[in-house]
Design a protein around this motif. Structure first.
Motif, PDB file in Angstrom:
ATOM      1  N   SER A  13       0.831  -1.202   0.000  1.00  0.00           N
ATOM      2  CA  SER A  13       0.000   0.000   0.000  1.00  0.00           C
ATOM      3  C   SER A  13       0.870   1.259   0.000  1.00  0.00           C
ATOM      4  N   ALA A  14       0.317   2.326  -0.514  1.00  0.00           N
ATOM      5  CA  ALA A  14       1.037   3.607  -0.540  1.00  0.00           C
ATOM      6  C   ALA A  14       1.407   4.041   0.878  1.00  0.00           C
ATOM      7  N   LYS A  15       0.510   3.796   1.825  1.00  0.00           N
ATOM      8  CA  LYS A  15       0.789   4.144   3.222  1.00  0.00           C
ATOM      9  C   LYS A  15       2.015   3.391   3.734  1.00  0.00           C
ATOM     10  N   MET A  16       2.098   2.090   3.416  1.00  0.00           N
ATOM     11  CA  MET A  16       3.255   1.305   3.859  1.00  0.00           C
ATOM     12  C   MET A  16       4.525   1.731   3.135  1.00  0.00           C
ATOM     13  N   ILE A  17       4.401   2.089   1.872  1.00  0.00           N
ATOM     14  CA  ILE A  17       5.581   2.575   1.133  1.00  0.00           C
ATOM     15  C   ILE A  17       6.123   3.816   1.816  1.00  0.00           C
ATOM     16  N   ARG A  18       5.240   4.731   2.194  1.00  0.00           N
ATOM     17  CA  ARG A  18       5.679   5.949   2.899  1.00  0.00           C
ATOM     18  C   ARG A  18       6.368   5.586   4.217  1.00  0.00           C
ATOM     19  N   TYR A  19       5.791   4.623   4.936  1.00  0.00           N
ATOM     20  CA  TYR A  19       6.395   4.185   6.198  1.00  0.00           C
ATOM     21  C   TYR A  19       7.766   3.563   5.952  1.00  0.00           C
ATOM     22  N   TYR A  20       7.862   2.681   4.962  1.00  0.00           N
ATOM     23  CA  TYR A  20       9.149   2.060   4.652  1.00  0.00           C
ATOM     24  C   TYR A  20      10.180   3.105   4.254  1.00  0.00           C
ATOM     25  N   GLU A  21       9.736   4.144   3.582  1.00  0.00           N
ATOM     26  CA  GLU A  21      10.655   5.238   3.247  1.00  0.00           C
ATOM     27  C   GLU A  21      11.093   5.969   4.516  1.00  0.00           C
ATOM     28  N   GLU A  22      10.137   6.212   5.400  1.00  0.00           N
ATOM     29  CA  GLU A  22      10.423   6.915   6.651  1.00  0.00           C
ATOM     30  C   GLU A  22      11.486   6.201   7.477  1.00  0.00           C
ATOM     31  N   ILE A  23      11.448   4.869   7.502  1.00  0.00           N
ATOM     32  CA  ILE A  23      12.415   4.100   8.303  1.00  0.00           C
ATOM     33  C   ILE A  23      13.658   3.715   7.504  1.00  0.00           C
ATOM     34  N   GLY A  24      13.713   4.123   6.232  1.00  0.00           N
ATOM     35  CA  GLY A  24      14.909   3.905   5.433  1.00  0.00           C
ATOM     36  C   GLY A  24      14.995   2.554   4.751  1.00  0.00           C
ATOM     37  N   LEU A  25      13.906   1.810   4.721  1.00  0.00           N
ATOM     38  CA  LEU A  25      13.912   0.490   4.092  1.00  0.00           C
ATOM     39  C   LEU A  25      13.871   0.590   2.572  1.00  0.00           C
ATOM     40  N   VAL A  26      13.129   1.561   2.073  1.00  0.00           N
ATOM     41  CA  VAL A  26      12.972   1.770   0.635  1.00  0.00           C
ATOM     42  C   VAL A  26      12.994   3.276   0.385  1.00  0.00           C
ATOM     43  N   MET A  27      13.651   3.676  -0.677  1.00  0.00           N
ATOM     44  CA  MET A  27      13.696   5.096  -1.033  1.00  0.00           C
ATOM     45  C   MET A  27      13.210   5.253  -2.475  1.00  0.00           C
ATOM     46  N   PRO A  28      12.517   6.355  -2.760  1.00  0.00           N
ATOM     47  CA  PRO A  28      12.132   6.583  -4.155  1.00  0.00           C
ATOM     48  C   PRO A  28      13.380   6.814  -4.999  1.00  0.00           C
ATOM     49  N   GLU A  29      13.252   6.536  -6.273  1.00  0.00           N
ATOM     50  CA  GLU A  29      14.362   6.752  -7.197  1.00  0.00           C
ATOM     51  C   GLU A  29      14.765   8.220  -7.201  1.00  0.00           C
ATOM     52  N   ARG A  30      13.749   9.058  -7.182  1.00  0.00           N
ATOM     53  CA  ARG A  30      13.971  10.510  -7.151  1.00  0.00           C
ATOM     54  C   ARG A  30      12.664  11.187  -6.771  1.00  0.00           C
ATOM     55  N   ARG A  31      12.719  12.495  -6.649  1.00  0.00           N
ATOM     56  CA  ARG A  31      11.522  13.302  -6.408  1.00  0.00           C
ATOM     57  C   ARG A  31      11.422  14.353  -7.500  1.00  0.00           C
ATOM     58  N   THR A  32      10.203  14.687  -7.847  1.00  0.00           N
ATOM     59  CA  THR A  32       9.994  15.713  -8.879  1.00  0.00           C
ATOM     60  C   THR A  32      10.220  17.092  -8.265  1.00  0.00           C
ATOM     61  N   SER A  33      10.190  18.111  -9.091  1.00  0.00           N
ATOM     62  CA  SER A  33      10.352  19.474  -8.589  1.00  0.00           C
ATOM     63  C   SER A  33       9.213  19.846  -7.640  1.00  0.00           C
ATOM     64  N   SER A  34       8.074  19.153  -7.765  1.00  0.00           N
ATOM     65  CA  SER A  34       6.940  19.363  -6.857  1.00  0.00           C
ATOM     66  C   SER A  34       7.027  18.451  -5.633  1.00  0.00           C
ATOM     67  N   ASN A  35       8.132  17.746  -5.487  1.00  0.00           N
ATOM     68  CA  ASN A  35       8.421  16.856  -4.364  1.00  0.00           C
ATOM     69  C   ASN A  35       7.598  15.565  -4.372  1.00  0.00           C
ATOM     70  N   TYR A  36       7.065  15.173  -5.525  1.00  0.00           N
ATOM     71  CA  TYR A  36       6.369  13.898  -5.636  1.00  0.00           C
ATOM     72  C   TYR A  36       7.394  12.787  -5.769  1.00  0.00           C
ATOM     73  N   ARG A  37       7.093  11.660  -5.156  1.00  0.00           N
ATOM     74  CA  ARG A  37       7.974  10.499  -5.239  1.00  0.00           C
ATOM     75  C   ARG A  37       7.880   9.875  -6.628  1.00  0.00           C
ATOM     76  N   VAL A  38       9.034   9.433  -7.131  1.00  0.00           N
ATOM     77  CA  VAL A  38       9.078   8.712  -8.402  1.00  0.00           C
ATOM     78  C   VAL A  38       9.826   7.405  -8.142  1.00  0.00           C
ATOM     79  N   TYR A  39       9.185   6.301  -8.499  1.00  0.00           N
ATOM     80  CA  TYR A  39       9.766   4.977  -8.283  1.00  0.00           C
ATOM     81  C   TYR A  39      10.068   4.316  -9.611  1.00  0.00           C
ATOM     82  N   GLY A  40      11.179   3.605  -9.653  1.00  0.00           N
ATOM     83  CA  GLY A  40      11.560   2.852 -10.832  1.00  0.00           C
ATOM     84  C   GLY A  40      11.383   1.361 -10.587  1.00  0.00           C
ATOM     85  N   ASP A  41      11.773   0.584 -11.567  1.00  0.00           N
ATOM     86  CA  ASP A  41      11.633  -0.869 -11.469  1.00  0.00           C
ATOM     87  C   ASP A  41      12.427  -1.453 -10.299  1.00  0.00           C
TER      88      ASP A  41
END
Length: 149
Positions: A13-41
């Protein structure tokens, strides 16, 4: 892909992805200029790994260790196996505790007669006023194991 697409592709879930990012388990590939998360394969693959590990009951700490080993091309299979064996032992201990709880409860139910009597060995046992063939201290220890599930 955005977080919703990554959630759909990974089964997390998106909520869990945010949590995993918060604890450093998973990070987005990058963020857009609007600070949106972008994930790759790669991130989606990592999220699938996390989902599968969590489905098998690995803790977040164990999952993080397994992710580190997965990413380490010089890892030893013995290190991976040790994490899995430790987790297996923990699962078996919890299963044993659950069996003891079920046996205790079955014993209490077996001693509880049907009808309109006010005496109840189940309630007496829970309150600590009667034993009815069960060890309340053991039951308390079993409950502590189950609380950790």
């Amino acid at each position: 892909m955005n977080i919703g697409e990554a959630a759909a592709a990974s089964g997390v879930s998106a909520k869990m992805i945010r949590y995993y990012e918060e604890i450093g388990l998973v990070m987005p590939e990058r963020r857009t200029s609007s600070n949106y998360r972008v994930y790759g394969d790669n991130e989606v693959h990592r999220l699938r790994f996390v989902r599968r590990a969590r489905t098998l009951g690995f803790s977040l700490e164990e999952t993080e260790r397994l992710l580190g080993l997965w990413s380490d091309t010089s890892r030893k299979n013995d290190d991976v196996r040790a994490v899995a064996l430790d987790h297996l032992k923990e699962l078996e201990e919890k299963m044993e505790a659950m069996r003891a709880m079920a046996d205790t409860l079955k014993n209490l139910v077996d001693h509880c007669q049907t009808g309109n009597r006010p005496e109840c060995p189940i309630l007496d046992n829970l309150s600590g006023t009667a034993d009815h063939g069960t060890n309340t201290d053991e039951g308390g220890a079993v409950l502590e194991v189950v609380r950790s599930l």
